[in-house]
Design an enzyme around this catalytic site. Structure first.
Site, short mmCIF file in Angstrom:
data_model
loop_
_atom_site.label_atom_id
_atom_site.label_comp_id
_atom_site.label_asym_id
_atom_site.label_seq_id
_atom_site.Cartn_x
_atom_site.Cartn_y
_atom_site.Cartn_z
N ASP A 78 10.99 17.28 50.76
CA ASP A 78 11.70 16.55 51.89
C ASP A 78 12.98 16.95 52.26
O ASP A 78 13.77 17.30 51.53
CB ASP A 78 11.44 14.85 51.41
CG ASP A 78 11.66 14.61 50.07
OD1 ASP A 78 12.48 15.50 49.44
OD2 ASP A 78 11.41 13.43 49.59
N GLU A 107 12.27 9.31 54.09
CA GLU A 107 12.82 7.92 54.00
C GLU A 107 12.50 7.19 54.78
O GLU A 107 12.79 5.71 54.61
CB GLU A 107 14.44 7.97 53.85
CG GLU A 107 15.10 9.04 52.86
CD GLU A 107 15.04 8.38 51.55
OE1 GLU A 107 14.45 6.98 51.37
OE2 GLU A 107 15.32 9.13 50.48
#
Length: 373
Positions: free
Chosen positions: A68, A127
């Protein structure tokens, strides 16, 4: 002399960006990829993410590794000589580590191809608002969909050299929670002419805390936390509006549905009892990270034979991670990577031990080569 992937981590650490705004991050990674031999590698972009396909020597299947990319809205307080250059943003969840490890995996297999194919995903917006689910449905991903996937997450509490994971649930189902209340403001001296949303919000916070204790099976686990409450403008003005912001976390999908049903019932009760208007927004919702049992157990058994790694079979955590959407469709697993720092995830002083980067690259490449024989 620093490893090139530690150097890359430091460059990435300086440019944390919000989800789906990882423009500098994408450019830096594409620049690094352009320096590698291209004959075995294909690269595609998806929004601010990147997909890297590495062709194997005699492929029978396709593996995937996911890293990520986004940072967090946290002002950095590490004192590092390479701090964030973006005020108010920091790589406080280790995504700079995850991407550097991903680049190390790419670099290894470009130079030392295994039998099978490999796709390395640099995924934006973990996130929030969530990049895994839309990336999973994208044409670019579907064209190169792996047969098995893995990912890691740094773990501050474990020493370098420790890998922790477990079959089945590793991370919880999660949902954001936003509740807006609208009543009637007024002068503090005339409360009977107003409809106070601070009182309504206070009652709601208290009632929400009964959900876990009275509506969730005690053999399951759940969390309902209100982390932010905003209301009012001045000490002598009755608040017309209030906003509650929080999170829901459960270890089962059934409990998540039950918690949301109770939140909606409580909100309807607040509307009726305080004669106000209420609106619920669940924001980003992440599926549980459910490690495929047989694949995970095989990985754990393989780790036991490695001299430089200590395996821990950990308990499940209430952490949220959108990698769970990949595992819903593709066999695989996620594991914790020990980085030995006293400050936890999402902390302004988080400073993971960089020795974990090369160890992770070595472990992942060795595992994929073992699987590809």
């Amino acid at each position: 002399m620093l490893s090139p992937f530690v150097e890359l981590r430091r460059k990435l650490h300086q440019i944390p960006e919000p989800g789906f705004q990882e423009f500098k991050t994408q450019m830096l990674l594409l620049d690094e990829l352009s320096k590698l031999p291209q004959h075995r590698m294909s690269i595609r972009t998806w929004r601010t993410g990147i997909l890297v396909y590495i062709r194997g020597l005699n492929p029978a299947k396709r593996f995937g590794y996911r890293a990520d990319m986004d940072g967090l809205p946290i002002p950095e307080d590490t004192g590092l000589p390479f701090p964030s250059e973006h005020p108010g943003y920091m790589h406080a969840c280790g995504h700079d580590f995850h991407m550097s490890i991903g680049m190390g995996v790419v670099t290894h297999f470009v130079h030392h191809p295994m039998k099978d194919d490999l796709v390395v995903l640099f995924q934006p917006a973990e996130e929030g608002p969530g990049g895994a689910l839309p990336m999973l449905g994208a044409e670019e991903f579907q064209d190169w969909k792996p047969d098995q996937m893995l990912a890691l997450h740094i773990a501050p509490e474990y020493p370098v050299g420790t890998i922790a994971t477990r079959p089945e649930i590793l991370f919880a189902n999660t949902s954001e929670l936003f509740i807006d209340l609208h009543g009637t403001g007024g002068h503090a001296a005339y409360p009977h002419r107003a409809n106070d949303m601070i009182i309504a919000a206070a009652q709601m916070v208290g009632q929400l805390q009964t959900i876990v204790s009275r509506n969730v099976n005690p053999l399951d686990a759940a969390v309902v936390t209100i982390g932010k409450l905003e209301a009012g403008t001045k000490q002598n003005i009755i608040a017309e509006n209030a906003r509650l912001e929080g999170t829901i976390r459960t270890l089962s999908a059934d409990s998540m549905r039950q918690v949301k049903r109770r939140i909606e019932a409580i909100t309807a009760g607040i509307e009726a009892s305080f004669e106000c208007e209420a609106k619920i927004d669940y924001g980003s919702n992440y599926m549980q990270v459910f490690n495929t049992p047989d694949v995970t157990r095989e990985f754990m058994d393989w780790l036991k034979g490695r001299d430089n790694v200590t395996l821990v079979e950990c308990t499940e955590a209430m952490t949220g991670e959108d990698f769970g959407y990949f595992l819903e469709q593709i066999p695989g697993f996620m594991f914790w990577l020990g980085v030995d720092t006293p400050h936890g995830l999402h902390h302004a002083k988080l400073n993971p031990d960089e020795d974990a980067i090369d160890l992770a690259i070595t472990t992942i490449t060795a595992y994929l080569e073992y699987k590809s024989v």
